[in-house]
Design a protein around this motif. Structure first.
Motif, PDB file in Angstrom:
ATOM      1  N   THR A  36      -5.739 -24.658 -41.730  1.00  0.00           N
ATOM      2  CA  THR A  36      -6.011 -25.545 -40.591  1.00  0.00           C
ATOM      3  C   THR A  36      -7.238 -25.112 -39.797  1.00  0.00           C
ATOM      4  N   GLY A  37      -7.733 -23.921 -40.049  1.00  0.00           N
ATOM      5  CA  GLY A  37      -8.796 -23.365 -39.240  1.00  0.00           C
ATOM      6  C   GLY A  37      -8.276 -22.439 -38.158  1.00  0.00           C
ATOM      7  N   ALA A  38      -6.945 -22.484 -37.918  1.00  0.00           N
ATOM      8  CA  ALA A  38      -6.329 -21.635 -36.882  1.00  0.00           C
ATOM      9  C   ALA A  38      -7.087 -21.764 -35.562  1.00  0.00           C
ATOM     10  N   ILE A  39      -7.138 -22.973 -35.031  1.00  0.00           N
ATOM     11  CA  ILE A  39      -7.947 -23.239 -33.847  1.00  0.00           C
ATOM     12  C   ILE A  39      -7.132 -23.087 -32.563  1.00  0.00           C
ATOM     13  N   THR A  93     -16.157 -23.275 -21.862  1.00  0.00           N
ATOM     14  CA  THR A  93     -15.824 -24.041 -23.055  1.00  0.00           C
ATOM     15  C   THR A  93     -17.071 -24.341 -23.866  1.00  0.00           C
ATOM     16  N   PHE A  94     -18.180 -24.599 -23.189  1.00  0.00           N
ATOM     17  CA  PHE A  94     -19.445 -24.832 -23.898  1.00  0.00           C
ATOM     18  C   PHE A  94     -19.819 -23.604 -24.721  1.00  0.00           C
ATOM     19  N   GLN A  95     -19.701 -22.427 -24.137  1.00  0.00           N
ATOM     20  CA  GLN A  95     -20.042 -21.200 -24.869  1.00  0.00           C
ATOM     21  C   GLN A  95     -19.159 -21.025 -26.090  1.00  0.00           C
ATOM     22  N   ILE A  96     -17.853 -21.190 -25.905  1.00  0.00           N
ATOM     23  CA  ILE A  96     -16.916 -21.006 -27.010  1.00  0.00           C
ATOM     24  C   ILE A  96     -17.196 -22.005 -28.127  1.00  0.00           C
ATOM     25  N   CYS A  97     -17.383 -23.274 -27.755  1.00  0.00           N
ATOM     26  CA  CYS A  97     -17.582 -24.320 -28.759  1.00  0.00           C
ATOM     27  C   CYS A  97     -18.929 -24.177 -29.466  1.00  0.00           C
ATOM     28  N   ALA A  98     -19.984 -23.906 -28.714  1.00  0.00           N
ATOM     29  CA  ALA A  98     -21.302 -23.777 -29.330  1.00  0.00           C
ATOM     30  C   ALA A  98     -21.335 -22.608 -30.312  1.00  0.00           C
ATOM     31  N   CYS A  99     -20.827 -21.465 -29.886  1.00  0.00           N
ATOM     32  CA  CYS A  99     -20.838 -20.285 -30.762  1.00  0.00           C
ATOM     33  C   CYS A  99     -19.954 -20.482 -31.984  1.00  0.00           C
ATOM     34  N   THR A 100     -18.795 -21.117 -31.802  1.00  0.00           N
ATOM     35  CA  THR A 100     -17.892 -21.323 -32.930  1.00  0.00           C
ATOM     36  C   THR A 100     -18.459 -22.333 -33.904  1.00  0.00           C
ATOM     37  N   GLU A 108     -21.596 -22.719 -34.558  1.00  0.00           N
ATOM     38  CA  GLU A 108     -22.602 -21.974 -35.324  1.00  0.00           C
ATOM     39  C   GLU A 108     -21.942 -21.009 -36.310  1.00  0.00           C
ATOM     40  N   LEU A 109     -20.884 -20.344 -35.872  1.00  0.00           N
ATOM     41  CA  LEU A 109     -20.189 -19.406 -36.742  1.00  0.00           C
ATOM     42  C   LEU A 109     -19.591 -20.122 -37.950  1.00  0.00           C
ATOM     43  N   CYS A 110     -18.993 -21.288 -37.738  1.00  0.00           N
ATOM     44  CA  CYS A 110     -18.396 -22.032 -38.849  1.00  0.00           C
ATOM     45  C   CYS A 110     -19.458 -22.498 -39.834  1.00  0.00           C
ATOM     46  N   LEU A 111     -20.584 -22.960 -39.308  1.00  0.00           N
ATOM     47  CA  LEU A 111     -21.671 -23.376 -40.195  1.00  0.00           C
ATOM     48  C   LEU A 111     -22.213 -22.195 -40.987  1.00  0.00           C
ATOM     49  N   LEU A 112     -22.347 -21.064 -40.308  1.00  0.00           N
ATOM     50  CA  LEU A 112     -22.857 -19.861 -40.961  1.00  0.00           C
ATOM     51  C   LEU A 112     -21.894 -19.383 -42.039  1.00  0.00           C
ATOM     52  N   ALA A 113     -20.600 -19.412 -41.722  1.00  0.00           N
ATOM     53  CA  ALA A 113     -19.595 -18.964 -42.688  1.00  0.00           C
ATOM     54  C   ALA A 113     -19.561 -19.876 -43.911  1.00  0.00           C
ATOM     55  N   ALA A 114     -19.695 -21.174 -43.687  1.00  0.00           N
ATOM     56  CA  ALA A 114     -19.657 -22.123 -44.801  1.00  0.00           C
ATOM     57  C   ALA A 114     -20.895 -22.011 -45.677  1.00  0.00           C
ATOM     58  N   ALA A 115     -22.027 -21.629 -45.081  1.00  0.00           N
ATOM     59  CA  ALA A 115     -23.287 -21.625 -45.826  1.00  0.00           C
ATOM     60  C   ALA A 115     -23.634 -20.282 -46.446  1.00  0.00           C
ATOM     61  N   ALA A 151     -11.197 -27.827 -31.188  1.00  0.00           N
ATOM     62  CA  ALA A 151     -10.934 -28.638 -32.375  1.00  0.00           C
ATOM     63  C   ALA A 151     -11.753 -29.921 -32.339  1.00  0.00           C
ATOM     64  N   PHE A 152     -11.844 -30.552 -31.158  1.00  0.00           N
ATOM     65  CA  PHE A 152     -12.598 -31.788 -31.039  1.00  0.00           C
ATOM     66  C   PHE A 152     -14.092 -31.538 -31.213  1.00  0.00           C
ATOM     67  N   SER A 153     -14.563 -30.381 -30.777  1.00  0.00           N
ATOM     68  CA  SER A 153     -15.974 -30.040 -30.946  1.00  0.00           C
ATOM     69  C   SER A 153     -16.300 -29.749 -32.405  1.00  0.00           C
ATOM     70  N   LEU A 154     -15.403 -29.089 -33.110  1.00  0.00           N
ATOM     71  CA  LEU A 154     -15.649 -28.726 -34.505  1.00  0.00           C
ATOM     72  C   LEU A 154     -15.490 -29.909 -35.445  1.00  0.00           C
ATOM     73  N   HIS A 155     -14.538 -30.797 -35.168  1.00  0.00           N
ATOM     74  CA  HIS A 155     -14.195 -31.868 -36.109  1.00  0.00           C
ATOM     75  C   HIS A 155     -14.093 -33.224 -35.420  1.00  0.00           C
TER      76      HIS A 155
END
Length: 233
Positions: free
Chosen positions: A190-193, A34-41, A43-50, A199-203
């Protein structure tokens, strides 16, 4: 730098997963996965937004999902998946509770870890990253968001139940393609999470500000999606 960071997380988790025994380390494996999935996601969301336009973000989503599927085999990485195992009798309730606790703990730690990394400003996307508030990921009504997450969870569960019919070498690609399609279909709403821990890690601050709405959409809806599919089979 972002790709190197995600690669470093995957390598570190892979090294940690080599240690514990299968039974003794079940909760630890869920924590690491779960740490791997949340950490990578994160970063991916931040990268996509920026920086990344949607046409570039989707292939990266597919590639990361393939990587997760290849490196995290045998782990749910999702509280809904653990609840499903408990419902089927594959995991005892106490063990399921420990695994879910480990998953949420990993989600919180991954968020804190990524915020620490972002504060270093190693990449352009990290500079000035402001995630200390709710980003309001819901771009539709709460009712519609609830049914989107429920539907996507049910569709994903249906695919998982039928994945044994696919050639072993193609299974991880099939799941990755499905997740990418779901993200493309509902990511802007919704982000399709359909993963409560992710979801709790992202938001996290959205849950603090409006716990009831976000728990219904991102916790209850995907859980119901899993169980409705199981009850229909």
């Amino acid at each position: 730098p972002s790709l190197l960071l995600m690669a470093a997380v995957v390598v570190a988790v892979a090294l940690c997963r080599l240690g514990p025994g299968r039974r003794r380390g079940a909760s630890l494996r869920e924590f690491l996965s779960t740490f791997q999935i949340c950490a990578c996601t994160n970063e991916l969301c931040l990268l996509a937004a920026a920086e990344l336009p949607p046409p570039a973000a989707l292939p990266l989503t597919y590639g990361l999902t393939v990587l997760h599927g290849a490196t995290l085999a045998g782990s749910a990485g999702n509280p809904c998946g653990t609840l499903q195992q408990a419902w089927a009798g594959a995991v005892r309730p106490r063990a399921a509770a420990l695994r879910i606790g480990a998953q949420f703990a990993a989600a919180v730690l991954a968020r804190g870890f990524m915020q620490l990394v972002w504060s270093l400003g190693a990449a352009e996307a990290h500079v000035g990253a402001r995630w200390q508030r709710c980003g309001h990921p819901l771009q539709t009504t709460e009712a519609q968001a609830f049914f989107i997450e429920l539907l996507f969870s049910a569709v994903f569960q249906l695919a998982v139940l039928r994945v044994d019919l696919i050639h072993p070498n193609l299974r991880v690609h099939f799941i990755a393609l499905l997740i990418t399609m779901l993200v493309y279909s509902g990511g802007n709403l919704t982000g399709a999470i359909f993963n409560p821990a992710l979801a709790f890690s992202l938001h996290p601050y959205c849950f603090y500000e409006n716990f009831l709405s976000y728990s219904l959409v991102y916790w209850l809806a995907p859980s119901l999606g899993k169980f409705l599919k199981l009850l229909s089979t």
